[in-house]
Design a protein around this motif. Structure first.
Motif, PDB file in Angstrom:
ATOM      1  N   VAL A 162       0.804  -1.030   0.090  1.00  0.00           N
ATOM      2  CA  VAL A 162      -0.007   0.042   0.113  1.00  0.00           C
ATOM      3  C   VAL A 162       0.850   1.141  -0.129  1.00  0.00           C
ATOM      4  CG1 VAL A 162      -1.771   1.263   1.391  1.00  0.00           C
ATOM      5  CG2 VAL A 162      -1.958  -1.127   1.036  1.00  0.00           C
ATOM      6  N   PHE A 163       1.764   1.445   0.775  1.00  0.00           N
ATOM      7  CA  PHE A 163       2.949   2.325   0.665  1.00  0.00           C
ATOM      8  C   PHE A 163       3.369   2.773  -0.773  1.00  0.00           C
ATOM      9  CE2 PHE A 163       7.260   3.902   0.543  1.00  0.00           C
ATOM     10  CZ  PHE A 163       7.278   5.022   1.238  1.00  0.00           C
ATOM     11  N   GLN A 164       3.823   1.444  -1.457  1.00  0.00           N
ATOM     12  CA  GLN A 164       4.533   1.824  -2.864  1.00  0.00           C
ATOM     13  C   GLN A 164       3.380   2.569  -3.817  1.00  0.00           C
ATOM     14  OE1 GLN A 164       7.779   1.580  -3.319  1.00  0.00           O
ATOM     15  NE2 GLN A 164       6.687   3.054  -4.789  1.00  0.00           N
ATOM     16  N   ARG A 165       2.049   1.741  -3.502  1.00  0.00           N
ATOM     17  CA  ARG A 165       1.265   2.461  -4.521  1.00  0.00           C
ATOM     18  C   ARG A 165       0.942   3.992  -4.130  1.00  0.00           C
ATOM     19  NH1 ARG A 165       1.464  -2.691  -5.502  1.00  0.00           N
ATOM     20  NH2 ARG A 165       0.369  -3.724  -7.130  1.00  0.00           N
ATOM     21  N   ALA A 168       1.348   7.307  -6.337  1.00  0.00           N
ATOM     22  CA  ALA A 168       0.186   8.271  -6.515  1.00  0.00           C
ATOM     23  C   ALA A 168       0.511   9.559  -6.181  1.00  0.00           C
ATOM     24  CB  ALA A 168      -1.186   7.728  -5.830  1.00  0.00           C
ATOM     25  N   ILE A 169       1.412   9.628  -5.202  1.00  0.00           N
ATOM     26  CA  ILE A 169       1.903  11.160  -4.719  1.00  0.00           C
ATOM     27  C   ILE A 169       2.781  11.697  -6.082  1.00  0.00           C
ATOM     28  CG2 ILE A 169       3.431  12.667  -3.051  1.00  0.00           C
ATOM     29  CD1 ILE A 169       2.226  10.442  -1.154  1.00  0.00           C
ATOM     30  N   LYS A 170       3.718  10.801  -6.350  1.00  0.00           N
ATOM     31  CA  LYS A 170       4.646  11.227  -7.416  1.00  0.00           C
ATOM     32  C   LYS A 170       3.736  11.402  -8.735  1.00  0.00           C
ATOM     33  CE  LYS A 170       8.397   8.579  -5.310  1.00  0.00           C
ATOM     34  NZ  LYS A 170       8.956   7.332  -5.026  1.00  0.00           N
ATOM     35  N   GLY A 197      -2.521  15.952  -5.817  1.00  0.00           N
ATOM     36  CA  GLY A 197      -2.590  17.459  -6.214  1.00  0.00           C
ATOM     37  C   GLY A 197      -1.140  17.911  -6.206  1.00  0.00           C
ATOM     38  N   GLU A 198      -0.812  18.890  -6.791  1.00  0.00           N
ATOM     39  CA  GLU A 198       0.388  19.726  -6.696  1.00  0.00           C
ATOM     40  C   GLU A 198       1.118  19.983  -5.500  1.00  0.00           C
ATOM     41  OE1 GLU A 198       2.504  20.247  -9.471  1.00  0.00           O
ATOM     42  OE2 GLU A 198       0.973  18.630 -10.533  1.00  0.00           O
ATOM     43  N   SER A 199       0.195  20.172  -4.373  1.00  0.00           N
ATOM     44  CA  SER A 199       1.100  20.712  -3.366  1.00  0.00           C
ATOM     45  C   SER A 199       1.660  19.461  -2.716  1.00  0.00           C
ATOM     46  CB  SER A 199       0.271  21.599  -2.407  1.00  0.00           C
ATOM     47  OG  SER A 199      -1.150  20.746  -2.093  1.00  0.00           O
ATOM     48  N   ALA A 200       0.951  18.200  -3.000  1.00  0.00           N
ATOM     49  CA  ALA A 200       1.336  17.073  -2.368  1.00  0.00           C
ATOM     50  C   ALA A 200       2.867  16.692  -2.632  1.00  0.00           C
ATOM     51  CB  ALA A 200       0.372  15.823  -2.565  1.00  0.00           C
TER      52      ALA A 200
END
Length: 132
Positions: A91-94, A98-100, A105-108
């Motif tokens: 789950v961490f890797q997925r 998703a963040i990358k 969102g851009e601010s993430a």
């Protein structure tokens, strides 16, 4: 360091291979409460760590790949013992992907750390934490 946590859940079935697992070698189920904790040293321009709505939505989408499934049949998990620890890493890797990819969102992109915790019960849980 600022942190924000969102929570979802998933229900899975699986079995384990190896004497260390005793009766858990047989097919059985688990319901996990899943926490995703996002970390960043400074808040974004809106004074947020991450958009709670987007974080909750994307966590649900990531868990949807596993929810209500027999993990023994999942092509990416064939031959693996899908322990709570192992699944926290999956789950961490997925979520990191998703963040990358900008799905939160851009601010993430300012998020510097992520921790995923899967709670099997009120007395047992496992986590995976990494820097982004």
């Amino acid at each position: 360091m600022y942190q924000l946590t969102v929570r979802q859940h998933m229900m899975i079935a699986h079995s384990f291979s190896g004497e260390a697992f005793g009766p858990a070698q047989a097919l059985h189920g688990a319901t996990y409460v899943v926490d995703a904790t996002f970390e960043r040293p400074r808040l974004d321009d809106n004074d947020l760590v991450v958009d709670i709505g987007l974080a909750t939505q994307v966590l649900g989408e990531v868990l949807g790949e596993f929810n209500m499934r027999n993990l023994d049949d999942h092509p990416d998990l064939k031959g693996r013992n899908t322990t709570t620890e192992f699944m926290a890493g999956m789950v961490f890797q997925r979520m990191a992907d998703a963040i990358k990819a900008g799905r939160l969102g851009e601010s993430a992109h300012g998020i510097s750390g992520l921790a995923i915790t899967l709670s099997e019960s009120h007395i047992a849980w496992a986590s995976y934490r990494g820097d982004l």
